[in-house]
Write a protein that holds these residues in place. Structure first.
Motif, PDB file in Angstrom:
ATOM      1  N   ARG A 128      -6.602  35.793  16.064  1.00 48.28           N
ATOM      2  CA  ARG A 128      -6.609  34.382  16.424  1.00 48.28           C
ATOM      3  C   ARG A 128      -7.867  33.712  15.909  1.00 48.28           C
ATOM      4  O   ARG A 128      -8.971  34.262  15.987  1.00 48.28           O
ATOM      5  N   THR A 129      -7.711  32.500  15.394  1.00 50.03           N
ATOM      6  CA  THR A 129      -8.826  31.734  14.839  1.00 50.03           C
ATOM      7  C   THR A 129      -9.297  30.689  15.845  1.00 50.03           C
ATOM      8  O   THR A 129      -8.479  30.049  16.501  1.00 50.03           O
ATOM      9  N   ALA A 130     -10.619  30.535  15.939  1.00 48.92           N
ATOM     10  CA  ALA A 130     -11.230  29.504  16.790  1.00 48.92           C
ATOM     11  C   ALA A 130     -10.692  29.546  18.215  1.00 48.92           C
ATOM     12  O   ALA A 130     -10.192  28.565  18.758  1.00 48.92           O
ATOM     13  N   VAL A 131     -10.786  30.723  18.835  1.00 48.14           N
ATOM     14  CA  VAL A 131     -10.361  30.870  20.227  1.00 48.14           C
ATOM     15  C   VAL A 131     -11.208  29.987  21.136  1.00 48.14           C
ATOM     16  O   VAL A 131     -10.708  29.369  22.078  1.00 48.14           O
ATOM     17  N   GLU A 132     -12.506  29.927  20.861  1.00 50.54           N
ATOM     18  CA  GLU A 132     -13.436  29.048  21.576  1.00 50.54           C
ATOM     19  C   GLU A 132     -14.460  28.497  20.595  1.00 50.54           C
ATOM     20  O   GLU A 132     -14.759  29.122  19.574  1.00 50.54           O
ATOM     21  N   ARG A 133     -15.000  27.330  20.923  1.00 48.40           N
ATOM     22  CA  ARG A 133     -16.086  26.731  20.151  1.00 48.40           C
ATOM     23  C   ARG A 133     -17.193  26.334  21.119  1.00 48.40           C
ATOM     24  O   ARG A 133     -16.925  25.790  22.194  1.00 48.40           O
ATOM     25  N   HIS A 134     -18.417  26.610  20.712  1.00 50.25           N
ATOM     26  CA  HIS A 134     -19.565  26.294  21.556  1.00 50.25           C
ATOM     27  C   HIS A 134     -20.629  25.570  20.740  1.00 50.25           C
ATOM     28  O   HIS A 134     -20.924  25.963  19.598  1.00 50.25           O
ATOM     29  N   ALA A 135     -21.195  24.515  21.313  1.00 44.42           N
ATOM     30  CA  ALA A 135     -22.421  23.931  20.777  1.00 44.42           C
ATOM     31  C   ALA A 135     -23.584  24.718  21.366  1.00 44.42           C
ATOM     32  O   ALA A 135     -23.575  25.064  22.553  1.00 44.42           O
ATOM     33  N   VAL A 136     -24.567  25.031  20.535  1.00 44.51           N
ATOM     34  CA  VAL A 136     -25.659  25.912  20.947  1.00 44.51           C
ATOM     35  C   VAL A 136     -26.998  25.227  20.677  1.00 44.51           C
ATOM     36  O   VAL A 136     -27.170  24.568  19.647  1.00 44.51           O
ATOM     37  N   ALA A 137     -27.930  25.396  21.595  1.00 42.98           N
ATOM     38  CA  ALA A 137     -29.289  24.884  21.390  1.00 42.98           C
ATOM     39  C   ALA A 137     -30.282  25.880  21.969  1.00 42.98           C
ATOM     40  O   ALA A 137     -30.056  26.444  23.048  1.00 42.98           O
ATOM     41  N   ALA A 138     -31.374  26.098  21.256  1.00 44.77           N
ATOM     42  CA  ALA A 138     -32.505  26.866  21.775  1.00 44.77           C
ATOM     43  C   ALA A 138     -33.635  25.878  22.007  1.00 44.77           C
ATOM     44  O   ALA A 138     -33.995  25.113  21.109  1.00 44.77           O
ATOM     45  N   LEU A 139     -34.175  25.875  23.201  1.00 43.38           N
ATOM     46  CA  LEU A 139     -35.222  24.904  23.528  1.00 43.38           C
ATOM     47  C   LEU A 139     -36.212  25.512  24.503  1.00 43.38           C
ATOM     48  O   LEU A 139     -35.906  26.472  25.219  1.00 43.38           O
ATOM     49  N   ARG A 140     -37.383  24.942  24.492  1.00 43.51           N
ATOM     50  CA  ARG A 140     -38.423  25.364  25.446  1.00 43.51           C
ATOM     51  C   ARG A 140     -38.523  24.295  26.520  1.00 43.51           C
ATOM     52  O   ARG A 140     -38.758  23.117  26.227  1.00 43.51           O
ATOM     53  N   ALA A 141     -38.292  24.689  27.759  1.00 41.11           N
ATOM     54  CA  ALA A 141     -38.312  23.744  28.869  1.00 41.11           C
ATOM     55  C   ALA A 141     -38.495  24.515  30.166  1.00 41.11           C
ATOM     56  O   ALA A 141     -38.300  25.738  30.215  1.00 41.11           O
ATOM     57  N   GLU A 142     -38.871  23.804  31.214  1.00 44.97           N
ATOM     58  CA  GLU A 142     -38.976  24.400  32.530  1.00 44.97           C
ATOM     59  C   GLU A 142     -37.704  24.098  33.303  1.00 44.97           C
ATOM     60  O   GLU A 142     -37.400  22.942  33.578  1.00 44.97           O
ATOM     61  N   LEU A 143     -36.959  25.147  33.631  1.00 43.41           N
ATOM     62  CA  LEU A 143     -35.754  25.008  34.429  1.00 43.41           C
ATOM     63  C   LEU A 143     -36.006  25.591  35.826  1.00 43.41           C
ATOM     64  O   LEU A 143     -36.897  26.428  35.994  1.00 43.41           O
ATOM     65  N   PRO A 144     -35.225  25.168  36.796  1.00 39.19           N
ATOM     66  CA  PRO A 144     -35.491  25.609  38.179  1.00 39.19           C
ATOM     67  C   PRO A 144     -35.270  27.089  38.426  1.00 39.19           C
ATOM     68  O   PRO A 144     -35.620  27.576  39.503  1.00 39.19           O
ATOM     69  N   TRP A 145     -34.674  27.815  37.461  1.00 41.00           N
ATOM     70  CA  TRP A 145     -34.288  29.198  37.726  1.00 41.00           C
ATOM     71  C   TRP A 145     -34.974  30.131  36.721  1.00 41.00           C
ATOM     72  O   TRP A 145     -34.339  30.696  35.839  1.00 41.00           O
ATOM     73  N   ALA A 146     -36.255  30.278  36.846  1.00 40.85           N
ATOM     74  CA  ALA A 146     -37.020  31.083  35.896  1.00 40.85           C
ATOM     75  C   ALA A 146     -36.496  32.518  35.868  1.00 40.85           C
ATOM     76  O   ALA A 146     -36.376  33.176  36.901  1.00 40.85           O
ATOM     77  N   GLY A 147     -36.172  32.984  34.670  1.00 42.57           N
ATOM     78  CA  GLY A 147     -35.741  34.365  34.507  1.00 42.57           C
ATOM     79  C   GLY A 147     -34.311  34.652  34.878  1.00 42.57           C
ATOM     80  O   GLY A 147     -33.872  35.782  34.743  1.00 42.57           O
ATOM     81  N   GLU A 148     -33.569  33.658  35.362  1.00 42.88           N
ATOM     82  CA  GLU A 148     -32.187  33.879  35.758  1.00 42.88           C
ATOM     83  C   GLU A 148     -31.242  33.266  34.735  1.00 42.88           C
ATOM     84  O   GLU A 148     -31.505  32.192  34.202  1.00 42.88           O
ATOM     85  N   ALA A 149     -30.148  33.957  34.482  1.00 41.95           N
ATOM     86  CA  ALA A 149     -29.094  33.390  33.647  1.00 41.95           C
ATOM     87  C   ALA A 149     -28.191  32.531  34.521  1.00 41.95           C
ATOM     88  O   ALA A 149     -28.000  32.809  35.709  1.00 41.95           O
ATOM     89  N   LEU A 150     -27.632  31.493  33.924  1.00 40.88           N
ATOM     90  CA  LEU A 150     -26.876  30.503  34.695  1.00 40.88           C
ATOM     91  C   LEU A 150     -25.538  30.219  34.029  1.00 40.88           C
ATOM     92  O   LEU A 150     -25.459  30.014  32.815  1.00 40.88           O
TER      93      LEU A 150
END
Length: 562
Positions: free
Chosen positions: A204-226
């Motif tokens: 199957r082609t293009a089952v899912e599409r995702h926009a991706v960004a890598a950024l440096r910022a302070e989020l409320p959940w340090a060290g946790e995946a969300l």
């Protein structure tokens, strides 16, 4: 003897070269690039426990210093408030208006705000690392490896094979013919090796599409995946704008937004997504952030019809593509090479082992097909956009559990494959006993005593080409090896291990989950359990080892048996 030719210098190809070198097999890696990797912070990989341990064994580097192991997993969703209206049973309240009796009626309302799911990660947390960092560690390890040659700017264009070996031609500044004992195509989705072999790659082609960004910022959940499903600030598409955030070192995060349809991702759209998401997670105010890299990740699901053609094999993305619902493709590619390396090494050192080499396709293709099938079955539920399922209490929790399986590397979507139905599985015997690991599944990592008396982790002894025999002997951990190595059943077990049809290392464990005292575990070089025996059973141990090798004995085995 000629080296193994490896086509492709990504993480899978480089890992295979190192895995073969650990077993004294030389290789040539054909790298069509310049030998350096572009630094793309938005291109990252998530490695579960087994493949992270494999990478650390091959590189000799504690990758936790360059990546980040999640301290928690947080699942967030739009609040769902369930209203229940209960009518009285039939026959009750007949004299009251509306008292006709009914079953419970339920209604679901979406309200603004979020509800948090579980925050714990069961077992060792996954390792999140930038792919160029991982590849750099592999290249550094190869630079000091005498048995590996990397040929840069060498693109494969011709391939020939005969019973005695493989010949490959590369084009580039130094066009040349290469001669090898075997060839492994690790050259990605557009694999030249696969095309030269005329192997179909359906799916199957293009089952899912995702926009991706890598950024440096302070989020409320340090060290946790969300994982944030259906955030209240996004309502477009059946997915509701699902977004994931995975931490990296130095305050860097990778964010992925599930994209509906085939909408064009413009810079303006991506910046808007970043700002609204950060604001949603920070009380409506967008915090300061430094955008490092962006991209679009398109997920395809494909599975090559064949993974072996004579002396040529496929591994990694050249053999399979997966990645929907949070799953990772690289981890399966690394499991491919872990499975293939010891089998190629045995054939390289000891001659043809056709049944053993055939088992690579049977085991690995079956395992990957099972994950693809699980993803295909879960996709309609998780991406179908509601329906009756959304009104069933607990359905949201069940959907989050499915997604967590993919992201955390567990369950049908993410767990390592087991080879219980493999052609290498030994015939059942009365001596076999159950333990906490099913035959064919990866063994658990426990502390063991090595033959030199040192305490090591079981997984540290994998990947050396030897079988492992582990005796479960409670109490031995508190005594030096010299006090018990010649006592009890140890001499008899040591003699049985010496007589096996392939080199084996004898280890002793204080305990193993589900195993009684004096249980003997036979483990393949890639860490999958062959069998567990109740006590020292030399004949059963030998037969199980012979089956695990494809049913072929080496000259050493024949001599010892005689």
């Amino acid at each position: 003897m000629d080296p193994v030719i490896i086509v492709g210098a990504g993480p899978v190809g480089l890992s295979l070269a190192l895995a073969l070198a650990r077993q004294e097999v030389p290789s040539v890696v054909l790298d069509e690039g310049p030998g350096k990797d572009e630094q793309r912070p938005a291109r990252t990989v998530v490695l579960p426990e087994d493949t992270a341990a494999l990478m650390e064994r091959l590189t000799g580097v504690p990758l936790g210093e360059y990546g980040l192991r999640w301290t928690g997993w947080r699942s967030m969703r739009r609040k769902q408030v369930i209203r229940e209206v209960a009518f009285e049973p039939p026959g009750a309240g007949q004299d009251r208006p509306g008292g006709y009796g009914s079953t419970v009626e339920r209604a679901v309302e979406d309200r603004e705000g979020t509800a948090e799911g579980p925050r714990t990660v069961e077992g060792p947390p996954p390792l999140h690392i930038a792919q160029h960092v991982l590849t750099g560690a592999l290249r550094e390890a190869i630079a000091g490896e005498r048995l590996v040659k990397v040929a840069v700017e060498s693109r494969l264009d011709l391939l020939e094979q005969e019973p005695s070996g493989v010949t490959a031609h590369t084009r580039g500044p130094n066009a040349i013919w290469w001669r090898g004992s075997h060839l492994v195509g690790c050259d990605g989705p557009r694999s030249t090796v696969r095309k030269l072999l005329d192997i179909r790659f359906p799916g199957r082609t293009a089952v899912e599409r995702h926009a991706v960004a890598a950024l440096r910022a302070e989020l409320p959940w340090a060290g946790e995946a969300l994982l944030h499903r259906m955030p209240p600030w996004r309502t477009s598409g059946p997915s509701g704008g699902e977004v994931t955030a995975r931490p990296l070192p130095d305050g860097v995060w990778r964010l992925d937004w599930l994209l509906p349809g085939k909408d064009l991702v413009t810079p303006e759209l991506l910046v808007a997504r970043i700002r609204e998401t950060l604001a949603g997670w920070n009380g409506g105010t967008t915090p300061a952030y430094d955008l490092l890299d962006t991209g679009v990740h398109i997920v395809h699901h494909r599975l090559a019809r064949r993974w072996r053609s004579g002396r040529v094999f496929l591994a990694g993305d050249s053999a399979h593509l997966l990645g929907a619902l949070g799953t990772q493709g690289l981890d399966e590619g690394l499991r491919d090479i872990d499975n293939l390396a010891w089998k190629l090494a045995l054939a390289w050192h000891h001659g043809p082992h056709e049944a053993l080499l055939d088992s690579y396709q049977g085991e690995r293709r079956t395992a990957v097909a099972a994950r693809l099938r699980a993803a295909d079955q879960a996709l309609p539920l998780l991406r179908g956009g509601g329906g009756l399922r959304s009104y069933v209490p607990g359905s949201a929790r069940g959907q989050e559990a499915l997604l967590a399986d993919g992201h955390l590397g567990r369950g049908p979507l993410g767990a390592p494959g087991a080879y219980g139905a493999s052609t290498l599985a030994p015939a059942p015997t009365e001596a076999a006993v159950p333990v906490g690991t099913e035959p064919g599944a990866p063994v658990l990592d426990v502390r063991v005593t090595a033959e030199d008396g040192s305490f090591v982790r079981l997984r540290d002894r994998l990947g050396r080409g030897s079988l492992l025999v582990v005796l479960v002997a409670p109490g031995t951990g508190v005594w030096e090896r010299k006090h018990w190595v010649s006592a009890g059943i140890m001499p008899r077990l040591a003699a049985a291990v010496t007589a096996l049809p392939h080199p084996a290392e004898l280890l002793v464990a204080e305990s193993y989950p589900g195993a009684a005292a004096h249980t003997v575990l036979l483990i393949r070089p890639d860490g999958h359990l062959v069998t567990a025996l109740g006590g020292v059973r030399p004949a059963d141990l030998y037969q199980a080892a012979e089956a695990a090798l494809g049913g072929q004995s080496t000259a050493k085995a024949a001599a010892s048996a005689g």
